[in-house]
Design an enzyme around this catalytic site. Structure first.
Site: not given
Length: 557
Positions: A41, A45, A49, A221, A280
């Site tokens: 991070d 927050d 990211d 995915d 996947e």
């Protein structure tokens, strides 16, 4: 018997210098999965990211991996950790912006790392512009982009068929106008209608957008989804999520998905630099899985049969053999993976209630995986030996599988009933943010807290704590990856099984021998050559090698 120190003490942390990347880099690549919100991070927050990932890329280059796979960072309401995409061409503000994405790709390339990003083609978010327009009413043209059907029963009050969500409960939700839409995952993830050419055109455009930005490929995915059987037939009674990967279902592993993968392969090959797709795909046999990696389809497919195999030598040998045969027949590499963001970490899966045993087995399994021919995937934190976090309080969990499972359990057995769903209740335990440094949470994850609480004893598992410790799991991975680069052909070619005692896997490759002892007691082996690396201390007896229980070793011959 004389005890010797583990060969893992032989090598320093730094990997071998990078060579020029060969054309077929993906055939033997080690690819590191970054779960973006839990990696690093940068802004305090509590959520990881893209800038945080970019700042930590030197760590991954130093670890010795070849590529980084990033989980979805697109604009999303985050109903399922970003796998509910509202805009495929935008970065969600919680993760940064498009400039951050471009900077990350550029920095990775500067460090010699490839970048693979997730693409989610089976479904969108219910906040996607298409779906919001589809809800306007039966006449909306966007409704044809999703799987809408009338209900059954006298007034359409029953779902169109008996399909169940992977997350538990029915796979259908009724809209205000009485129609039903399909969602094989959460209700916030409506399935797309891949019979509509507009869907094909849109995803080709999305792939080009990210390829033009410089990414090196896509992890697809639910690559076994998208196409549904004609007529959407019933499956029949039973826990359908348990059937996934065990049989062909009318909503998964349908033959029509292969034409989609062929079209994407043609698109990828129109770009320079050997861009790839990784499927996947859950399939009931290695042979059906291999269909996804035929020469004109995806470059790789995840080997979930290997991931789900228990700690038993004969079973491991069988899945290794079946996987190699199936992929060799279609000219593709085999992939090996032990953990990811959807399953319990293998350190805990192997533990059987004993954390020490789980770590020993996980270290040994890592050396087995990295010694096999093909490509290997490392899930963030496994190089630290992180266990599953099993005591997360309900109020911090965010996995939709948990909430749907809890609702179903309470409906069936009342409050406090055990939670079960298609994904065993929760995936949050493997997604707890990484410990980087320091003595208390958030352990250098970022300047603020962390979106999921980290255990109080993770200071000893941090990158800082393990760096330079020759007995640590991190240094074991660094050394193994360095050796994998240096030994000619370790990631490619074939293997030959050698005679070994029961419970031991012993195989040779040119100039190399690997031995895994799955038993909980030591074995004595006559091994040629020089010990390179072992997951635990080796011993010697009258010139033979004593391989402790739950230990794997490498030898140069």
């Amino acid at each position: 018997m004389r005890q010797e120190s583990a060969p893992s003490q032989v090598r320093p942390s730094a990997p071998a210098p990078r060579e020029a990347v060969p054309r077929a880099w993906w055939r033997d690549a080690v690819i590191y999965q970054v779960y973006v919100r839990s990696f690093a991070d940068s802004d305090g927050d509590g959520v990881g990211d893209l800038r945080g990932v970019r700042e930590r890329l030197p760590y991954l280059a130093g670890l010795g991996v070849d590529a980084v796979w990033l989980t979805p960072f697109y604009a999303s309401p985050q109903a399922d950790g970003g796998y509910d995409v509202a805009d495929y061409r935008a970065v969600d503000p919680v993760f940064g912006d498009l400039t951050d994405a471009a900077d990350l790709v550029a920095e990775a390339h500067r460090l010699g790392l490839r970048v693979i990003v997730d693409v989610v083609p089976n479904h969108t978010s219910d906040r996607h512009a298409w779906f919001r327009a589809a809800l306007a009413g039966p006449g909306a043209p966007e409704r044809e982009l999703y799987v809408f059907r009338p209900g059954r029963g006298a007034s359409g009050e029953l779902p169109p068929n008996d399909w169940e969500s992977v997350f538990g409960g029915p796979a259908w939700t009724r809209t205000a106008d009485g129609a039903w839409y399909l969602h094989l995952f959460a209700p916030e993830q409506p399935d797309l209608n891949w019979e509509n050419p507009v869907v094909h055109e849109e995803f080709a455009s999305v792939l080009r957008f990210w390829l033009d930005l410089g990414v090196d490929g896509f992890r697809v995915d639910v690559a076994h989804g998208m196409v549904k059987a004609p007529g959407l037939p019933d499956v029949g009674a039973g826990e359908q999520a348990r059937m996934i990967g065990r049989q062909v279902l009318p909503f998964f592993d349908q033959d029509g998905v292969h034409e989609i993968h062929r079209s994407w392969r043609r698109l990828l090959e129109s770009y320079p630099g050997e861009r790839i797709s990784v499927a996947e795909a859950w399939a009931p046999t290695p042979e059906r899985l291999a269909r996804y990696v035929r020469g004109d389809e995806a470059h790789q497919a995840f080997n979930f049969q290997f991931l789900t195999t228990g700690w038993e030598a004969a079973a491991l040998r069988e899945v290794i053999d079946l996987s190699l045969v199936a992929t060799t027949e279609v000219g593709a590499p085999t992939t090996w993976v032990l953990s990811n963001h959807d399953v319990v970490r293998h350190t805990t899966r192997y533990a059987e209630g004993d954390a020490g045993r789980g770590l020993r087995r996980a270290r040994a399994a890592a050396l087995l995986m990295l010694a096999l021919p093909g490509s290997a995937y490392v899930y963030q934190g496994e190089e630290l030996g992180l266990p599953e976090v099993e005591d997360l309080p309900d109020e911090v969990r965010q996995d939709p599988a948990f909430f749907r499972g809890r609702a179903a359990a309470e409906a069936a057995g009342g409050a406090g009933a055990p939670v079960k769903s298609g994904q065993d209740g929760t995936r949050d335990g493997c997604r707890v943010p990484l410990p980087w440094s320091g003595h208390e949470a958030p352990y250098g994850f970022g300047p603020g807290g962390s979106w999921l609480p980290q255990p109080a004893d993770w200071a000893r598992l941090s990158v800082e704590a393990q760096t330079g410790d020759p007995g640590s799991t991190l240094e074991l991975y660094r050394t193994a990856l360095s050796l994998r680069r240096e030994l000619p052909g370790l990631g490619s070619g074939s293997l030959r099984w050698e005679e070994a005692p029961e419970g031991v896997l012993l195989f040779s490759r040119p100039g190399f021998v690997c031995a895994l002892n799955t038993r909980d007691t030591e074995v004595v082996l006559r091994l040629p050559g020089r010990a390179l690396l072992a997951s635990g201390p080796l011993g010697s007896s009258a010139g033979d090698t004593v391989l402790p229980g739950e230990t794997c070793g490498w030898w140069a011959v």
